[in-house]
Design a protein around this motif. Sequence first.
Motif, short mmCIF file in Angstrom:
data_model
loop_
_atom_site.label_atom_id
_atom_site.label_comp_id
_atom_site.label_asym_id
_atom_site.label_seq_id
_atom_site.Cartn_x
_atom_site.Cartn_y
_atom_site.Cartn_z
N GLU A 96 0.81 -1.27 0.07
CA GLU A 96 0.03 -0.03 0.03
C GLU A 96 0.91 1.14 -0.08
O GLU A 96 0.32 2.30 -0.78
CB GLU A 96 -0.92 -0.05 1.15
CG GLU A 96 -1.75 1.25 1.14
CD GLU A 96 -2.82 1.17 2.27
OE1 GLU A 96 -2.80 0.53 3.16
OE2 GLU A 96 -3.89 2.00 1.89
N ASP A 148 -0.01 -5.23 3.13
CA ASP A 148 -0.64 -3.96 3.87
C ASP A 148 0.02 -3.87 5.08
O ASP A 148 -0.24 -4.55 6.15
CB ASP A 148 -2.35 -4.14 3.90
CG ASP A 148 -2.81 -3.03 4.40
OD1 ASP A 148 -2.37 -1.98 4.81
OD2 ASP A 148 -4.04 -2.68 4.20
N ILE A 178 -0.13 -1.84 7.74
CA ILE A 178 -1.25 -1.69 8.94
C ILE A 178 -2.73 -1.73 8.21
O ILE A 178 -3.02 -0.63 7.63
CB ILE A 178 -0.92 -0.61 9.62
CG1 ILE A 178 0.17 -0.31 10.04
CG2 ILE A 178 -2.21 -0.67 10.72
CD1 ILE A 178 0.47 0.72 11.15
N THR A 192 -5.45 1.46 9.79
CA THR A 192 -4.74 2.48 10.40
C THR A 192 -5.48 3.59 11.18
O THR A 192 -4.92 4.15 12.24
CB THR A 192 -4.08 3.29 9.22
OG1 THR A 192 -3.21 2.22 8.44
CG2 THR A 192 -3.21 4.47 9.62
CA CA Z 1 -3.11 0.20 5.34
#
Ligand code: CA
Length: 265
Positions: A71, A87, A89, A92
């Motif tokens: 990402e 990804d 996190i 987020t």
């Molecule tokens: Ca993310």
Amino acid sequence: MSHEDEQLLALALEVAREGGALVERMRREGVSVADTKSSQVDIVTAADRACEDLVRARVLAARPDDGVVGEEGDDVRGSSGVRWVVDPIDGTVNYLYGLPHWAVSVAAARGDEVVAGVVLAPALGVTYTAVRGGGAFRDGSPLQVREPVEVAQSLVATGFSYSPEVRARQGRAVARLLARVRDVRRMGSCALDLCGVAEGSLDGYVEEGPHWWDHAAGALVAQEAGAVVEVTRGPALDLVRAAPRGAWDQFAALVEECGFLEAST
Ligand code: CA
Ligand code: IPD
Ligand code: CA
């Protein structure tokens, strides 16, 4: 299930653990917004970037010919046929607010087919893993989707885009859905929502707009636990749907009736 896929899972788990530990450490030191992306509510923190950098570096150190898509970084093309989908996190906004529902999501794919996936949620203390053809697990225990129920009795998770225009459409579809099911949940992590379907804490999941890095690992976990996961490609956004195999036809039809498909096509 091939030996190489198991090795990919082992590496995914190792890097997700390292990434998760880093993100947890950074959380204790204090989280703040580093930048905004597609809209002012689409945020990135220093921990998102640090975790993705770590995962990319570790994966490419171990397997320099692989590709990586994540990402927060560039799409790195490899030559081995294996692509990592990251990804750093997922969730987020929860991470920023100190809510525990966030996860590091790491998947390995051959071409477009995900073959190994890890969704690791440090603040919840759980790790979901799957290898294609090898079942799905939560902290090492096998997972099975919930027994199919009538849609009217189903608990369905969804999520919303960061774009106000898309949200307005999603809100209308979700309002229709809400009147037809037991209830709706918006927990804030696509990856964990899919793992929720896998472990039977949800009967279904539907969202317009997730990217490959949001759903790659979680979708494999759900499929390996007995769910159907379908990604319907729209011109701009994809629609992601997941439900236990035995409930799929009813769930897929309901989602269509509520107008989710109209929104993405
Ligand atoms: Ca993310
Ligand atoms: C988001 C989460 C959320 C979903 C959004 C995603 P992020 O990912 O998965 O649940 O509704 O579509 O973008 O931004 O926290 O990585
Ligand atoms: Ca995400």
